[in-house]
Design a protein around this motif. Structure first.
Motif, PDB file in Angstrom:
ATOM      1  N   ARG A   1       0.830  -1.201   0.000  1.00 16.40           N
ATOM      2  CA  ARG A   1       0.000   0.000   0.000  1.00 16.40           C
ATOM      3  C   ARG A   1       0.858   1.241   0.000  1.00 16.40           C
ATOM      4  NH1 ARG A   1      -2.610  -4.102  -0.633  1.00 16.40           N
ATOM      5  NH2 ARG A   1      -3.735  -5.122   1.056  1.00 16.40           N
ATOM      6  N   GLY A   2       0.368   2.249  -0.665  1.00 21.85           N
ATOM      7  CA  GLY A   2       1.085   3.518  -0.651  1.00 21.85           C
ATOM      8  C   GLY A   2       0.129   4.677  -0.797  1.00 21.85           C
ATOM      9  N   LEU A   3       0.273   5.629   0.105  1.00 21.23           N
ATOM     10  CA  LEU A   3      -0.498   6.859   0.009  1.00 21.23           C
ATOM     11  C   LEU A   3       0.451   7.996   0.369  1.00 21.23           C
ATOM     12  CD1 LEU A   3      -3.696   5.734   1.929  1.00 21.23           C
ATOM     13  CD2 LEU A   3      -3.613   6.255  -0.496  1.00 21.23           C
ATOM     14  N   TYR A   4       0.098   9.203  -0.058  1.00 24.83           N
ATOM     15  CA  TYR A   4       0.905  10.355   0.355  1.00 24.83           C
ATOM     16  C   TYR A   4       0.629  10.627   1.823  1.00 24.83           C
ATOM     17  CZ  TYR A   4       1.811  11.248  -4.549  1.00 24.83           C
ATOM     18  OH  TYR A   4       2.207  11.141  -5.836  1.00 24.83           O
ATOM     19  N   LYS A   5       1.670  10.528   2.636  1.00 21.65           N
ATOM     20  CA  LYS A   5       1.492  10.598   4.090  1.00 21.65           C
ATOM     21  C   LYS A   5       0.969  11.945   4.553  1.00 21.65           C
ATOM     22  CE  LYS A   5       5.096   7.330   5.370  1.00 21.65           C
ATOM     23  NZ  LYS A   5       5.932   7.369   4.151  1.00 21.65           N
TER      24      LYS A   5
ATOM     25  N   MET B   1      -0.719  14.152   2.917  1.00 24.69           N
ATOM     26  CA  MET B   1      -1.855  14.699   2.184  1.00 24.69           C
ATOM     27  C   MET B   1      -3.149  14.351   2.910  1.00 24.69           C
ATOM     28  SD  MET B   1      -2.032  14.235  -1.897  1.00 24.69           S
ATOM     29  CE  MET B   1      -2.934  15.375  -2.909  1.00 24.69           C
TER      30      MET B   1
END
Lengths: 417, 310
Positions: B82-86, B88
């Motif tokens: 999983r990857g999201l802009y931390k 944001m």
């Protein structure tokens, strides 16, 4: 395929937009925007102010039998433009000498030094002068004394040759050369130098940001989601534009502040004879070359970011960013001396150097239009080449993440993706 | 017309063959399980499906046409890592990802809000991602994959790290999507999670297809010769000739019958001997058992080196 083009541009702009707003909204950005010019301004104007106001105010003694020389020197040193010293006039004697020596070594005395003037053997001969100072490092006082002595001696001799005071004033008045027709070359050079450093700083600052942003996405693994819809080229181009826009915003704020500052008359030194140091065309070229410089160095940084997986690895590679910049720094001196030499022309056409060196040359000399166009063409081609190279490295790099690629591996990556 | 059609695709990285001659079809309105141990080529296969890499040979077709990047607007992808802009905010993040998939800002926003409400995380919309728990972040990523209403949903290990309640919540969403006619691809090594839901599966090992087909077909190829019983009283029925082996527990037993023997006989025999039966269940072979059997067999056959997760 026009729709594909529009679509990919749309993606590039989306990436850039996100990058821009997420960065501009941070406290760090605000702080850097306000603090850096504040610190720089304080340093520059502080030192200028110090230079202007620091008239020599030392206390000295002049020991001479020649009363007129002594009085004139006293006048010059106590009320002159450069010096506001306190001067004691004394007649030479052994007692005076030992008294002065004692004062020079006493802690509670303010005496900075004394000048011992012994008349020459003939009336025409120059007097012998010895200066004893409390501190050998007090150059300002010594210089002030030397200047005053020279002026006074000259005056004395000229008067002896029958010149009137008016004649002497006229003779010794500083010469002013009107350079308004061609522009102030010294000032232009100063401006070019300032722009050079500004560019250097911003490129280093924001170029690295581009690389960091790419690495961030790798560590947080967002790229997997992103690459499921967009291509690495678009991602990298978007990053470069977005981070670049942040740099431009910051530098515009600084420039505007500088202009407001200059306009407010607080910095009359920035303008010379009513000519702005930086002409409108120069600003135009600066912006143009700044943009290209930024794009080139960001795309190098993007390539570095694409190749590495962590900040530490990036640090090891950032010499690729620094070396061309250092080369530009080295080249600046020969170009300064001969801006039209073959060396200067070739160096300023190298795409990695054009942004700094061509801009520098433009501010120093008349550069033919074709050279400017050629440099722009070369830079554009270079950016495109680096971008497609980085995109490939990026694509293959993330598919085989985990280990740092060796050079032969990177070369091999070029073949499949 | 299958939604996904892979035709003899092959991918090699350097000297390592990641996927070898893989063919499979995923139909509309179905859930497809792409199963295999770590390093068996699941992720490489998915990456070729969504154009992140190009197969060395073979063809990928989506929605009945050869792959083109335009089709990606109809694909939703939840990557394994999983990857999201931390930094944001959740809403900004979802809108950004939605727009990358071709939505306009307003639609992306209204859908994000609706989805977050449905998954009970509406209160996180204005928070930064780094402030959220892992499970919440996973839900957000899940939403991001569905925001643009894709016709093909690809989920790489969608439930790992989720508690049962939330896993069920997401599963319900996916079942709902299937009912709407979407094709869903699961990639996982957790068989038990997909067993109940998948219509068809493909079993990969070392980049090769071991087994594929509809779940019913595959299971019917395996004998139903296991019985689980809970009982009290007389145990002597366990010596019935149909029983091959058995394992006795505190409250019951697990039996394995000889092939072709009817479980009914054992049940009748037990009742006749006065055993008090609480439960009597004929077990289907689990996917896990089939999987393990096949993977073991494939490793045994091709003993040409190379670790499982190489």
């Amino acid at each position: 395929m026009p729709t594909t083009g529009v679509r990919s541009m749309h993606n590039v702009l989306l990436i850039a937009r996100r990058e821009y707003f997420e960065r501009v909204r941070t406290k760090g950005f605000l702080l850097a925007t306000v603090l850096i010019p504040l610190v720089m301004g304080t340093l520059i104007f502080g030192s200028m102010l110090l230079m202007v106001t620091s008239k020599t105010q030392s206390h000295v003694a002049i020991v001479t039998t020649n009363n007129s020389l002594g009085t004139e020197m006293k006048q010059q040193l106590e009320g002159g433009q450069q010096a506001q010293m306190k001067v004691d006039l004394l007649a030479p004697s052994d007692a005076v000498r030992s008294q002065l020596e004692a004062q020079l070594h006493a802690k509670d005395s303010t005496l900075a030094g004394y000048l011992w003037v012994t008349p020459g053997e003939t009336p025409e001969a120059r007097p012998n002068v010895a200066y004893s100072a409390r501190s050998a490092g007090d150059i300002a006082t010594a210089n002030a004394l030397q200047d005053a002595l020279r002026a006074v001696l000259m005056r004395e001799r000229l008067t002896a040759h029958g010149l009137t005071t008016g004649d002497i004033d006229q003779l010794t008045a500083p010469v002013k050369i009107d350079t308004s027709a061609s522009g102030d070359s010294g000032a232009a050079f100063l401006a070019a130098y300032m722009l050079f450093f500004l560019m250097y700083m911003v490129i280093m600052l924001y170029g690295m940001n581009t690389a960091r942003s790419i690495i961030d996405e790798k560590t947080s693994r967002i790229f997997e989601v992103l690459l499921a819809t967009i291509q690495p080229e678009q991602l990298l181009a978007g990053k470069i534009l977005g981070v670049g826009a942040v740099g431009l915003t910051q530098i515009s704020v600084w420039m505007l502040a500088a202009f407001a500052f200059a306009g407010s008359g607080l910095a009359p030194g920035m303008m010379s004879h009513g000519h702005p140091l930086i002409s409108l065309a120069q600003i135009g070229f600066f912006i143009l070359y700044f943009l290209f410089g930024f794009l080139i160095y960001s795309s190098i940084a993007a390539a570095l970011g694409a190749m590495t997986n962590s900040e530490q690895e990036l640090q090891q590679l950032n010499m690729f960013l620094v070396i061309p910049l250092v080369f530009c720094m080295v080249m600046i001196f020969p170009i300064m001396r001969a801006p039209d030499s073959t060396l200067a022309r070739v160096a300023s056409l190298i795409p990695f150097c054009s942004p700094l060196l061509m801009n520098f040359r433009i501010s120093l000399t008349h550069v033919p239009a074709w050279e400017i166009w050629l440099s722009i063409g070369l830079m554009t081609a270079t950016i495109a080449a680096i971008l497609s190279f980085s995109a490939r490295v990026y694509r293959v790099g993330i598919l085989m993440y985990g280990k740092k690629p060796s050079l032969p591996e990177i070369v091999r990556w070029m073949r499949y993706s | 017309m299958p939604i996904v059609q892979l035709d003899q695709i092959r991918k090699q990285y350097g000297s390592k063959v990641a996927v070898e001659g893989l063919s499979l079809n995923i139909e509309r309105g179905s859930m497809f399980g792409l199963l295999g141990p770590n390093g068996s080529g699941k992720t490489s296969t998915i990456r070729m499906m969504i154009g992140m890499t190009v197969p060395d040979s073979g063809g990928v077709s989506l929605f009945g046409q050869p792959f083109s990047r335009k089709q990606l607007a109809r694909v939703g992808f939840l990557p394994e890592e999983r990857g999201l802009y931390k930094k944001m905010k959740v809403l900004d993040q979802l809108v950004f990802l939605g727009r990358l998939h071709g939505l306009d800002a307003a639609t992306a926003k209204s859908r994000s809000v609706a989805w977050c409400e449905r998954l009970q995380i509406a209160d996180t919309l204005q928070k930064k991602t780094e402030e959220l728990s892992k499970g919440m972040q996973q839900k957000i990523q899940f939403i991001a994959a569905l925001l643009h209403d894709p016709d093909l949903i690809i989920m790489d290990e969608p439930f790992s790290g989720l508690d049962p309640v939330n896993a069920q919540l997401l599963m319900d969403v996916l079942i709902d999507q299937r009912t709407q006619g979407k094709a869903i691809l699961f990639s996982t090594h957790r068989m038990d999670q997909v067993e109940r839901f998948c219509d068809s599966i493909a079993l990969l090992s070392r980049g090769k297809l071991l087994l594929s087909g509809s779940m019913r077909e595959i299971k019917s190829q395996y004998p139903r010769n296991r019985v689980e019983m809970i009982f009290t009283g007389n145990e002597s029925f366990l010596d019935h000739p149909s029983v091959e082996t058995y394992r006795l527990y505190e409250d019951g037993a697990e039996l394995k019958l000889h092939e072709g023997k009817e479980s009914r006989c054992v049940l009748r025999h037990a009742l006749e001997h006065g055993t008090n039966i609480v439960r009597f269940e004929v077990m289907e072979p689990t996917l896990e058992e089939i999987f393990i059997e096949h993977v073991k067999a494939s490793f045994g056959d091709a003993d040409n080196g190379g670790a499982v997760d190489a």
